[in-house]
Design a protein around this motif. Sequence first.
Motif, PDB file in Angstrom:
ATOM      1  N   ARG A  96       0.831  -1.202   0.000  1.00 51.87           N
ATOM      2  CA  ARG A  96       0.000   0.000   0.000  1.00 51.87           C
ATOM      3  C   ARG A  96       0.865   1.252   0.000  1.00 51.87           C
ATOM      4  O   ARG A  96       0.566   2.223  -0.713  1.00 51.87           O
ATOM      5  N   ILE A  97       1.947   1.245   0.772  1.00 48.93           N
ATOM      6  CA  ILE A  97       2.827   2.409   0.829  1.00 48.93           C
ATOM      7  C   ILE A  97       3.521   2.614  -0.518  1.00 48.93           C
ATOM      8  O   ILE A  97       3.633   3.743  -1.012  1.00 48.93           O
ATOM      9  N   ALA A  98       3.993   1.527  -1.113  1.00 52.13           N
ATOM     10  CA  ALA A  98       4.656   1.635  -2.423  1.00 52.13           C
ATOM     11  C   ALA A  98       3.691   2.152  -3.482  1.00 52.13           C
ATOM     12  O   ALA A  98       4.073   2.957  -4.341  1.00 52.13           O
ATOM     13  N   LEU A  99       2.439   1.704  -3.422  1.00 52.22           N
ATOM     14  CA  LEU A  99       1.464   2.192  -4.389  1.00 52.22           C
ATOM     15  C   LEU A  99       1.161   3.669  -4.161  1.00 52.22           C
ATOM     16  O   LEU A  99       1.016   4.435  -5.118  1.00 52.22           O
ATOM     17  N   ALA A 100       1.069   4.086  -2.890  1.00 55.69           N
ATOM     18  CA  ALA A 100       0.841   5.504  -2.591  1.00 55.69           C
ATOM     19  C   ALA A 100       1.979   6.356  -3.144  1.00 55.69           C
ATOM     20  O   ALA A 100       1.750   7.414  -3.753  1.00 55.69           O
ATOM     21  N   ALA A 101       3.220   5.910  -2.947  1.00 59.97           N
ATOM     22  CA  ALA A 101       4.373   6.660  -3.462  1.00 59.97           C
ATOM     23  C   ALA A 101       4.339   6.715  -4.988  1.00 59.97           C
ATOM     24  O   ALA A 101       4.619   7.764  -5.591  1.00 59.97           O
ATOM     25  N   THR A 102       3.990   5.610  -5.618  1.00 57.30           N
ATOM     26  CA  THR A 102       3.937   5.576  -7.084  1.00 57.30           C
ATOM     27  C   THR A 102       2.869   6.510  -7.630  1.00 57.30           C
ATOM     28  O   THR A 102       3.111   7.279  -8.568  1.00 57.30           O
ATOM     29  N   VAL A 103       1.669   6.452  -7.035  1.00 60.29           N
ATOM     30  CA  VAL A 103       0.568   7.285  -7.514  1.00 60.29           C
ATOM     31  C   VAL A 103       0.860   8.766  -7.246  1.00 60.29           C
ATOM     32  O   VAL A 103       0.617   9.626  -8.097  1.00 60.29           O
ATOM     33  N   GLY A 104       1.384   9.085  -6.051  1.00 65.34           N
ATOM     34  CA  GLY A 104       1.743  10.469  -5.760  1.00 65.34           C
ATOM     35  C   GLY A 104       2.803  10.991  -6.714  1.00 65.34           C
ATOM     36  O   GLY A 104       2.737  12.143  -7.179  1.00 65.34           O
ATOM     37  N   PHE A 105       3.777  10.153  -7.020  1.00 65.75           N
ATOM     38  CA  PHE A 105       4.839  10.510  -7.978  1.00 65.75           C
ATOM     39  C   PHE A 105       4.238  10.823  -9.342  1.00 65.75           C
ATOM     40  O   PHE A 105       4.573  11.837  -9.978  1.00 65.75           O
ATOM     41  N   SER A 106       3.323   9.958  -9.805  1.00 63.63           N
ATOM     42  CA  SER A 106       2.743  10.134 -11.136  1.00 63.63           C
ATOM     43  C   SER A 106       1.854  11.366 -11.210  1.00 63.63           C
ATOM     44  O   SER A 106       1.940  12.150 -12.172  1.00 63.63           O
ATOM     45  N   LEU A 107       0.993  11.567 -10.209  1.00 60.85           N
ATOM     46  CA  LEU A 107       0.058  12.696 -10.259  1.00 60.85           C
ATOM     47  C   LEU A 107       0.777  14.040 -10.139  1.00 60.85           C
ATOM     48  O   LEU A 107       0.427  15.003 -10.825  1.00 60.85           O
ATOM     49  N   ALA A 108       1.785  14.116  -9.277  1.00 58.66           N
ATOM     50  CA  ALA A 108       2.516  15.375  -9.125  1.00 58.66           C
ATOM     51  C   ALA A 108       3.319  15.697 -10.384  1.00 58.66           C
ATOM     52  O   ALA A 108       3.381  16.857 -10.812  1.00 58.66           O
ATOM     53  N   ALA A 109       3.923  14.688 -10.985  1.00 62.81           N
ATOM     54  CA  ALA A 109       4.670  14.913 -12.232  1.00 62.81           C
ATOM     55  C   ALA A 109       3.735  15.372 -13.345  1.00 62.81           C
ATOM     56  O   ALA A 109       4.018  16.330 -14.074  1.00 62.81           O
ATOM     57  N   ALA A 110       2.592  14.685 -13.481  1.00 67.11           N
ATOM     58  CA  ALA A 110       1.636  15.064 -14.526  1.00 67.11           C
ATOM     59  C   ALA A 110       1.058  16.450 -14.272  1.00 67.11           C
ATOM     60  O   ALA A 110       0.854  17.233 -15.209  1.00 67.11           O
ATOM     61  N   GLY A 111       0.801  16.778 -13.004  1.00 70.42           N
ATOM     62  CA  GLY A 111       0.294  18.105 -12.675  1.00 70.42           C
ATOM     63  C   GLY A 111       1.278  19.204 -13.035  1.00 70.42           C
ATOM     64  O   GLY A 111       0.886  20.273 -13.524  1.00 70.42           O
ATOM     65  N   THR A 112       2.551  18.949 -12.810  1.00 71.84           N
ATOM     66  CA  THR A 112       3.584  19.922 -13.176  1.00 71.84           C
ATOM     67  C   THR A 112       3.581  20.177 -14.679  1.00 71.84           C
ATOM     68  O   THR A 112       3.663  21.324 -15.135  1.00 71.84           O
ATOM     69  N   VAL A 113       3.483  19.108 -15.448  1.00 72.71           N
ATOM     70  CA  VAL A 113       3.471  19.247 -16.907  1.00 72.71           C
ATOM     71  C   VAL A 113       2.227  19.991 -17.364  1.00 72.71           C
ATOM     72  O   VAL A 113       2.298  20.887 -18.223  1.00 72.71           O
ATOM     73  N   MET A 114       1.072  19.639 -16.799  1.00 74.18           N
ATOM     74  CA  MET A 114      -0.174  20.296 -17.212  1.00 74.18           C
ATOM     75  C   MET A 114      -0.176  21.781 -16.861  1.00 74.18           C
ATOM     76  O   MET A 114      -0.653  22.618 -17.646  1.00 74.18           O
ATOM     77  N   GLN A 115       0.351  22.147 -15.707  1.00 74.94           N
ATOM     78  CA  GLN A 115       0.400  23.562 -15.330  1.00 74.94           C
ATOM     79  C   GLN A 115       1.308  24.339 -16.271  1.00 74.94           C
ATOM     80  O   GLN A 115       1.016  25.475 -16.645  1.00 74.94           O
ATOM     81  N   GLY A 116       2.417  23.730 -16.682  1.00 74.96           N
ATOM     82  CA  GLY A 116       3.281  24.377 -17.650  1.00 74.96           C
ATOM     83  C   GLY A 116       2.668  24.393 -19.036  1.00 74.96           C
ATOM     84  O   GLY A 116       2.782  25.379 -19.773  1.00 74.96           O
ATOM     85  N   PHE A 117       1.999  23.310 -19.409  1.00 70.03           N
ATOM     86  CA  PHE A 117       1.377  23.193 -20.728  1.00 70.03           C
ATOM     87  C   PHE A 117       0.314  24.277 -20.920  1.00 70.03           C
ATOM     88  O   PHE A 117       0.266  24.950 -21.959  1.00 70.03           O
ATOM     89  N   PHE A 118      -0.547  24.448 -19.917  1.00 68.69           N
ATOM     90  CA  PHE A 118      -1.622  25.433 -20.011  1.00 68.69           C
ATOM     91  C   PHE A 118      -1.220  26.806 -19.470  1.00 68.69           C
ATOM     92  O   PHE A 118      -2.003  27.748 -19.521  1.00 68.69           O
ATOM     93  N   ARG A 119       0.015  26.895 -18.931  1.00 67.88           N
ATOM     94  CA  ARG A 119       0.489  28.142 -18.330  1.00 67.88           C
ATOM     95  C   ARG A 119      -0.537  28.694 -17.327  1.00 67.88           C
ATOM     96  O   ARG A 119      -0.872  29.876 -17.326  1.00 67.88           O
ATOM     97  N   ASN A 120      -1.013  27.779 -16.476  1.00 68.13           N
ATOM     98  CA  ASN A 120      -2.064  28.116 -15.523  1.00 68.13           C
ATOM     99  C   ASN A 120      -1.832  27.324 -14.236  1.00 68.13           C
ATOM    100  O   ASN A 120      -1.779  26.082 -14.275  1.00 68.13           O
ATOM    101  N   PRO A 121      -1.676  28.004 -13.086  1.00 73.03           N
ATOM    102  CA  PRO A 121      -1.419  27.281 -11.835  1.00 73.03           C
ATOM    103  C   PRO A 121      -2.620  26.493 -11.338  1.00 73.03           C
ATOM    104  O   PRO A 121      -2.483  25.706 -10.392  1.00 73.03           O
ATOM    105  N   LEU A 122      -3.794  26.662 -11.951  1.00 74.51           N
ATOM    106  CA  LEU A 122      -4.983  25.914 -11.544  1.00 74.51           C
ATOM    107  C   LEU A 122      -5.168  24.635 -12.355  1.00 74.51           C
ATOM    108  O   LEU A 122      -6.123  23.896 -12.118  1.00 74.51           O
TER     109      LEU A 122
END
Length: 376
Positions: A96-122
Amino acid sequence: MYRPGRLLAWSMGLFALLVATIVASAALGSVRIDPLTVSMAVLNALAVPVGASLESSGLPVTGWSIPFPSFEYRPLFGFDVPDSHQIIVTDVRLPRIALAATVGFSLAAAGTVMQGFFRNPLADPSIIGVSSGAAAGAVAAIAFPALIPFGGLHLAAFVGALGTAFFVYAIATEGGRTPVATLLLAGVAIQAFLGAMISYMLVHSGDDLRQAVVWMMGHLSNSTWSDVAFALPVTLVGVAILLTYTREMNVLLLGEEDAHHLGVDVERTKLLLLALASIVTAAGVAVAGVIGFVGLVVPHIMRLLVGPDHRILLPTSALAGASFLVVTDTIARLGTLSFPLGIQIETPVVPVGIITAALGAPFFLFLLTRREVHSV
């Protein structure tokens, strides 16, 4: 100015934080285990393949036999750990901990890309309907399992997420160009439509209603190593490729016209970034459900700390997202919220998506009141 030493320092610090949160989380529970024993149990679980063989396995429905490789492993360490503690750490808590780390890693990375892609912090990973597509696929698999005989819930959610992302991209693309505003509006429209479809399926899900609702809230209960094996390779490969495009992400912040004059193939880069961010998001959402605010709050906090340079921001946000979700899932697992001045609130075991929203939304509002939310 980009300094590799700064990236190394931040990455090492955040990696150490991740290791500490993993050990602390594995030590906590109905059976308390000291951190040293947890560390030894984790090391005992490390193994290397020493042999391989082929085993036949029958496919569902068809009955065809397909050979699959089977590996024999040898442990790297043999620390003296009580069997009960070893089982609790490696078979119950660590998946469960490994899955939490994996999912958190993926969502934060994707969020960073999307915020840069749309040039919008929301912007967040679900902005073009990836999470809604995953939810639609998962709810369909839960409510109407006969319609999806192969692959099960994870694959249905993964295919639904990717199918939605590329459908939105196809709608927004015209004449070889994909305007960001059109992409955003198409994503909003598709999310609304999928929301209606999900509501319809929930009404007709019968006894499976609770399972579907819990999945949509985001959860990590009953996690297994097979869940980690499903999400981790996709996440690591996707983020590794995204790291090779951090220069292009920086240039796109200047605007598409300026990026074109600086030698960036804008449309190709936008397609690659969108596809990779969607794949990484789909991998996380498929195994954990819809978990909000990780991809929104964590990249924004790290941007305030390390700056907007994606060469530093992307890897540090991913590591911070992994630690954030491990901590919040530990709170969800233990059912206790601790606050300053010794105040504790006992809560029933809840999906981790509720905890991330309960903690992330007030903190984001705090940043707003401090005028700390700026344009990307």
